[in-house]
Write an enzyme that holds these catalytic residues in place. Structure first.
Site, PDB file in Angstrom:
ATOM      1  N   HIS A 184       0.861  -1.192   0.000  1.00 18.30           N
ATOM      2  CA  HIS A 184       0.000   0.000   0.000  1.00 18.30           C
ATOM      3  C   HIS A 184       0.899   1.245   0.000  1.00 18.30           C
ATOM      4  O   HIS A 184       1.956   1.262   0.647  1.00 18.30           O
ATOM      5  CB  HIS A 184      -0.886  -0.010   1.248  1.00 18.30           C
ATOM      6  CG  HIS A 184      -1.907   1.092   1.271  1.00 18.30           C
ATOM      7  ND1 HIS A 184      -1.576   2.387   1.604  1.00 18.30           N
ATOM      8  CD2 HIS A 184      -3.224   1.096   0.982  1.00 18.30           C
ATOM      9  CE1 HIS A 184      -2.655   3.141   1.532  1.00 18.30           C
ATOM     10  NE2 HIS A 184      -3.681   2.378   1.147  1.00 18.30           N
TER      11      HIS A 184
ATOM     12  N   GLU B 152       0.806   4.148   1.403  1.00 13.63           N
ATOM     13  CA  GLU B 152       1.189   4.723   2.708  1.00 13.63           C
ATOM     14  C   GLU B 152       2.246   3.850   3.390  1.00 13.63           C
ATOM     15  O   GLU B 152       3.211   4.356   3.974  1.00 13.63           O
ATOM     16  CB  GLU B 152      -0.043   4.847   3.617  1.00 13.63           C
ATOM     17  CG  GLU B 152       0.315   5.483   4.958  1.00 13.63           C
ATOM     18  CD  GLU B 152      -0.809   5.392   5.982  1.00 13.63           C
ATOM     19  OE1 GLU B 152      -1.976   5.612   5.622  1.00 13.63           O
ATOM     20  OE2 GLU B 152      -0.510   5.092   7.144  1.00 13.63           O
TER      21      GLU B 152
ATOM     22  N   CYS C 145      -5.746   6.434  12.273  1.00 10.39           N
ATOM     23  CA  CYS C 145      -6.334   7.771  12.151  1.00 10.39           C
ATOM     24  C   CYS C 145      -7.770   7.758  12.668  1.00 10.39           C
ATOM     25  O   CYS C 145      -8.583   6.950  12.216  1.00 10.39           O
ATOM     26  CB  CYS C 145      -6.313   8.204  10.683  1.00 10.39           C
ATOM     27  SG  CYS C 145      -7.159   9.752  10.423  1.00 10.39           S
TER      28      CYS C 145
ATOM     29  N   SER D 179      -8.190   0.492   0.440  1.00 14.58           N
ATOM     30  CA  SER D 179      -8.107  -0.351   1.638  1.00 14.58           C
ATOM     31  C   SER D 179      -9.143   0.114   2.662  1.00 14.58           C
ATOM     32  O   SER D 179      -9.816  -0.676   3.318  1.00 14.58           O
ATOM     33  CB  SER D 179      -6.676  -0.268   2.160  1.00 14.58           C
ATOM     34  OG  SER D 179      -6.591  -0.104   3.515  1.00 14.58           O
TER      35      SER D 179
HETATM   36  S1  SF4 Z   1      -7.143  12.173   7.468  1.00 18.12           S
HETATM   37 FE1  SF4 Z   1      -6.638  10.104   8.209  1.00 18.12          FE
HETATM   38  S2  SF4 Z   1      -7.545   8.715   6.695  1.00 18.12           S
HETATM   39 FE2  SF4 Z   1      -7.432  10.726   5.768  1.00 18.12          FE
HETATM   40  S3  SF4 Z   1      -5.494  10.742   4.657  1.00 18.12           S
HETATM   41 FE3  SF4 Z   1      -5.116  11.615   6.686  1.00 18.12          FE
HETATM   42  S4  SF4 Z   1      -4.444   9.885   7.901  1.00 18.12           S
HETATM   43 FE4  SF4 Z   1      -5.393   9.024   6.089  1.00 18.12          FE
END
Ligand code: SF4
Length: 310
Positions: A131, A133, A203, A232
């Site tokens: 992925h 990230e 997150c 994902s």
């Molecule tokens: S706000 Fe959270 S889910 Fe959205 S891109 Fe940033 S880290 Fe990823």
């Protein structure tokens, strides 16, 4: 049929920020994006129509100098910045601040422990291998971090060395906790009582959505979950909906709505009832929701498509 769209679904803060950056930078001339700006083919196409060109790593190495390249919310490993610098490419960094902070934490952990020869550390990332990230996170450790997706994979860890665990931001909290428990159990069964530092770096923009999404799914007879096939986050949130409402169906575009319920010679409502096993005496409630990578306009198009079906 009563149709509603979940007010909590749609782009998260990080994706909204990256898309706004792309739209505003497009006004200043040609712009490339390294990888799909969001894991949603429909939104990628919309921005490509405005002039955003999606490129891959091979393209990055051959772009003329002074080209402008946007880095999406997922973030990038240090090697990407290095290549850009070598080639004189201008970076427009739209890495989500939450991801950036996580990259910094992992890099700090790696730098603090990398020279510990007596007990070389293991940085472990709970995430999806490959992925975008996760590639960015691994890059902070000179690609030494071990990526695991489930407790079944903990045999890849060395239980004689300290473990520093982090999570990809979009993984589930339950999955992370299950992994921590499995590692702790394994440590307690070993003669070496190695240290485990578990950092829940999921997150909350995603994690907090689960409860709201499940309430929405429960309140509807049928749920259409709109998401990109490569996302994902969409897979995780779709599964969360199915857990509380088995009549949840995944669609990527308005064109897939009919296919989901295809049943020859029946009206859409009849087909829905047949597929779901519901009685249909009262008005059928159909809810539309999506992932953090699903644009609101796409959910609205799915709603419009549903409204047109007899
Ligand atoms: S706000 Fe959270 S889910 Fe959205 S891109 Fe940033 S880290 Fe990823």
């Amino acid at each position: 049929m009563q149709i509603s769209i979940d007010e909590h679904s749609g782009f998260c803060f990080g994706v909204t920020r990256a898309i706004k950056a792309a739209e505003s930078e497009l006004a200043n001339g040609p712009l490339y994006c390294l990888g799909d700006i969001v894991h949603n083919g429909q939104e990628v196409s919309r921005l490509e129509m405005k002039g955003l060109a999606t490129i891959d790593y091979d393209d990055l190495r051959t772009l003329p100098s002074h080209s402008r390249v946007l880095l999406r919310a997922h973030g990038e490993p240090p090697s990407t910045y290095w290549i850009a610098q070598q080639r004189g490419i201008e970076i427009i960094d739209a890495t989500c601040p939450v991801v950036k902070k996580l990259q910094d934490r992992i890099r700090a952990c790696y730098e603090a422990h990398k020279n510990d020869e007596a007990q070389p550390p293991q940085i472990v990332i709970y995430g999806q291998p490959g992925h975008a990230e996760v590639i960015g996170l691994q890059g902070q450790t000179n690609n030494t971090a071990i990526v695991i997706e489930s407790p079944a994979q903990i045999d890849r860890l060395d239980f004689t060395r300290p473990i520093y665990l982090f999570s990809q931001t979009t993984k589930s909290v339950e999955g992370f906790n299950a992994l921590v428990e499995a590692i702790q159990l394994q440590i307690s069964n070993c003669k070496f009582q190695v240290a485990l530092e578990a950092h829940d770096t999921i997150c909350r923009n995603v994690a907090n959505r689960v409860a709201e999404l499940q309430d929405f799914a429960r309140a509807n007879d049928i749920v259409l979950f709109v998401g990109g096939k490569k996302s994902s986050n969409a897979r995780v949130l779709y599964k969360n909906c199915v857990e509380v409402n088995p009549n949840t169906f995944f669609v990527s575009s308005p064109d897939e709505v009919e296919k989901v319920f295809q049943s020859e010679g029946r009206s859409f409502s009849e087909a829905v009832l047949q597929r779901s096993g519901l009685s249909g005496e009262a008005g059928l409630k159909v809810g539309i929701c999506g992932a953090t990578s699903t644009p609101l306009w796409l959910m609205q198009k799915v709603r419009d498509k549903l409204s047109l079906i007899p």
